[in-house]
Design a protein around this motif. Structure first.
Motif, short mmCIF file in Angstrom:
data_model
loop_
_atom_site.label_atom_id
_atom_site.label_comp_id
_atom_site.label_asym_id
_atom_site.label_seq_id
_atom_site.Cartn_x
_atom_site.Cartn_y
_atom_site.Cartn_z
N ILE A 269 9.02 9.23 -2.64
CA ILE A 269 9.36 10.50 -3.27
C ILE A 269 9.16 11.63 -2.26
CG2 ILE A 269 8.80 12.16 -5.09
CD1 ILE A 269 7.84 9.85 -6.80
N ILE A 270 10.19 12.45 -2.10
CA ILE A 270 10.08 13.61 -1.22
C ILE A 270 9.87 14.84 -2.09
CG2 ILE A 270 12.60 13.98 -1.16
CD1 ILE A 270 12.25 14.93 1.76
N SER A 271 9.02 15.73 -1.62
CA SER A 271 8.74 16.96 -2.35
C SER A 271 8.40 18.04 -1.35
CB SER A 271 7.60 16.76 -3.35
OG SER A 271 6.40 16.40 -2.68
N ARG A 272 8.31 19.27 -1.83
CA ARG A 272 7.96 20.36 -0.93
C ARG A 272 7.18 21.41 -1.70
NH1 ARG A 272 13.32 22.45 1.52
NH2 ARG A 272 11.97 24.03 2.46
N ASP A 273 6.36 22.13 -0.96
CA ASP A 273 5.61 23.26 -1.48
C ASP A 273 5.87 24.42 -0.53
OD1 ASP A 273 2.21 23.72 -2.69
OD2 ASP A 273 3.80 25.16 -2.25
N ASN A 274 6.80 25.26 -0.90
CA ASN A 274 7.18 26.35 0.00
C ASN A 274 6.05 27.36 0.20
OD1 ASN A 274 9.66 25.15 0.30
ND2 ASN A 274 10.78 26.61 -0.95
N ALA A 275 5.18 27.48 -0.78
CA ALA A 275 4.05 28.39 -0.63
C ALA A 275 3.09 27.92 0.46
CB ALA A 275 3.30 28.53 -1.95
N LYS A 276 3.07 26.60 0.70
CA LYS A 276 2.22 26.02 1.74
C LYS A 276 3.01 25.64 2.98
CE LYS A 276 -1.21 24.16 -1.48
NZ LYS A 276 -1.92 22.93 -1.95
N ASN A 277 4.31 25.95 2.97
CA ASN A 277 5.18 25.64 4.12
C ASN A 277 5.11 24.17 4.50
OD1 ASN A 277 5.63 28.41 4.20
ND2 ASN A 277 4.06 28.74 5.76
N THR A 278 5.13 23.31 3.50
CA THR A 278 4.92 21.88 3.74
C THR A 278 5.90 21.04 2.91
OG1 THR A 278 2.57 22.28 4.15
CG2 THR A 278 3.23 20.01 3.71
N VAL A 279 6.40 19.99 3.53
CA VAL A 279 7.19 19.00 2.83
C VAL A 279 6.45 17.66 2.90
CG1 VAL A 279 8.58 18.43 4.88
CG2 VAL A 279 9.49 17.97 2.60
N TYR A 280 6.56 16.89 1.85
CA TYR A 280 5.80 15.64 1.73
C TYR A 280 6.74 14.45 1.55
CZ TYR A 280 2.19 19.06 0.52
OH TYR A 280 1.34 20.13 0.51
N LEU A 281 6.24 13.30 1.95
CA LEU A 281 6.94 12.05 1.65
C LEU A 281 5.88 11.08 1.14
CD1 LEU A 281 9.64 10.49 1.72
CD2 LEU A 281 8.90 9.57 3.93
N GLY B 22 0.80 -1.21 0.00
CA GLY B 22 0.00 0.00 0.00
C GLY B 22 0.84 1.26 0.00
N SER B 23 0.14 2.40 0.12
CA SER B 23 0.79 3.71 0.05
C SER B 23 0.32 4.61 1.18
CB SER B 23 0.46 4.39 -1.29
OG SER B 23 0.92 3.63 -2.39
N LEU B 24 1.18 5.54 1.54
CA LEU B 24 0.85 6.60 2.46
C LEU B 24 1.58 7.87 2.02
CD1 LEU B 24 1.20 4.98 6.03
CD2 LEU B 24 -0.91 5.81 4.99
N ARG B 25 1.00 9.00 2.33
CA ARG B 25 1.68 10.26 2.10
C ARG B 25 1.80 11.00 3.43
NH1 ARG B 25 0.52 15.60 -1.63
NH2 ARG B 25 -1.08 16.02 -0.05
N LEU B 26 3.02 11.23 3.83
CA LEU B 26 3.28 12.00 5.04
C LEU B 26 3.45 13.47 4.68
CD1 LEU B 26 5.87 9.67 6.82
CD2 LEU B 26 3.37 9.53 6.80
N SER B 27 3.02 14.31 5.60
CA SER B 27 3.18 15.75 5.43
C SER B 27 3.85 16.33 6.66
CB SER B 27 1.82 16.42 5.22
OG SER B 27 1.16 15.91 4.09
N CYS B 28 4.55 17.42 6.44
CA CYS B 28 5.21 18.11 7.56
C CYS B 28 5.08 19.60 7.32
CB CYS B 28 6.67 17.69 7.63
SG CYS B 28 7.64 18.55 8.87
N ALA B 29 4.48 20.29 8.28
CA ALA B 29 4.27 21.72 8.16
C ALA B 29 5.12 22.47 9.18
CB ALA B 29 2.80 22.04 8.34
N GLY B 30 5.55 23.65 8.80
CA GLY B 30 6.37 24.44 9.70
C GLY B 30 6.26 25.92 9.41
N PRO B 31 7.03 26.73 10.11
CA PRO B 31 6.99 28.17 9.92
C PRO B 31 7.43 28.59 8.52
CG PRO B 31 8.12 27.60 11.96
CD PRO B 31 7.94 26.34 11.19
N GLY B 32 6.88 29.68 8.04
CA GLY B 32 7.17 30.13 6.69
C GLY B 32 8.63 30.42 6.45
N ARG B 33 9.28 31.04 7.41
CA ARG B 33 10.68 31.43 7.21
C ARG B 33 11.57 30.21 7.02
NH1 ARG B 33 9.75 31.67 12.68
NH2 ARG B 33 11.27 30.69 14.06
#
Length: 123
Positions: A68-80, A15-26
Motif C-alpha cells: 500500500i502506498i500512501s503519503r502525508d503531505n504535512a510531513k513531506n513523506t510518502v510511504y510504501l 514478513g513486512s516492511l514500511r519504506l519512507s521517502c522524505a523530500g522538500p515541502g514544495r
C-alpha cells in the motif's frame, strides 16, 4: 532536490516492511510520487504510485494487494507498506517525484529520485 528513502532491511518471507521517502515541502504539495525497484540483472520496474492529493494510487501487477502506498503531505513523506514479502521482492527500492501532479508507471515521467534503500527477503 533531494529525496531520502529509508526503511529497507532484511526480513523473512511473509514478513513486512514500511519504506519512507522524505523530500522538500514544495514537492509534496504538488507532485505525484512513485516507488520503483531494481533487482540485480533486471530492469527497474514500477512498484506503486500516488497522486499529489493521495486520492489516486496504482501498483505494479506483481503487487497483488500486498503493498500500500500512501503519503502525508504535512510531513513531506510518502510511504510504501509492504506485507507478505517474497524472496522475489528482493531489490533496491527507489522513490521518485513525478514531473506532474499525477503518478506514472514509466520511470521517464519522474524528475527526481532518491538514493534507494535495499530490501532483502530471505526464504
Amino acid at each position: 532536490v533531494q529525496l531520502q528513502a529509508f526503511g529497507g532491511g532484511v526480513v523473512q518471507a511473509g514478513g513486512s516492511l514500511r519504506l519512507s521517502c522524505a523530500g522538500p515541502g514544495r514537492m509534496f504539495s504538488n507532485n505525484g510520487m512513485g516507488w520503483f525497484r531494481q533487482a540485480p540483472g533486471k530492469e527497474r520496474e514500477f512498484v506503486g504510485g500516488i497522486d499529489w492529493r493521495g486520492r489516486s494510487t496504482g501498483y505494479g501487477d506483481f503487487v497483488k494487494g500486498r503493498f500500500i502506498i500512501s503519503r502525508d503531505n504535512a510531513k513531506n513523506t510518502v510511504y510504501l507498506q509492504m506485507d507478505s514479502l517474497k524472496p522475489e521482492d528482493t531489490a533496491i527500492y527507489y522513490c521518485a517525484a513525478a514531473r506532474s501532479s499525477w503518478y506514472s508507471r514509466y520511470s521517464n515521467d519522474y524528475q527526481y529520485w532518491g538514493q534507494g534503500t535495499q530490501v532483502t527477503v530471505s526464504s
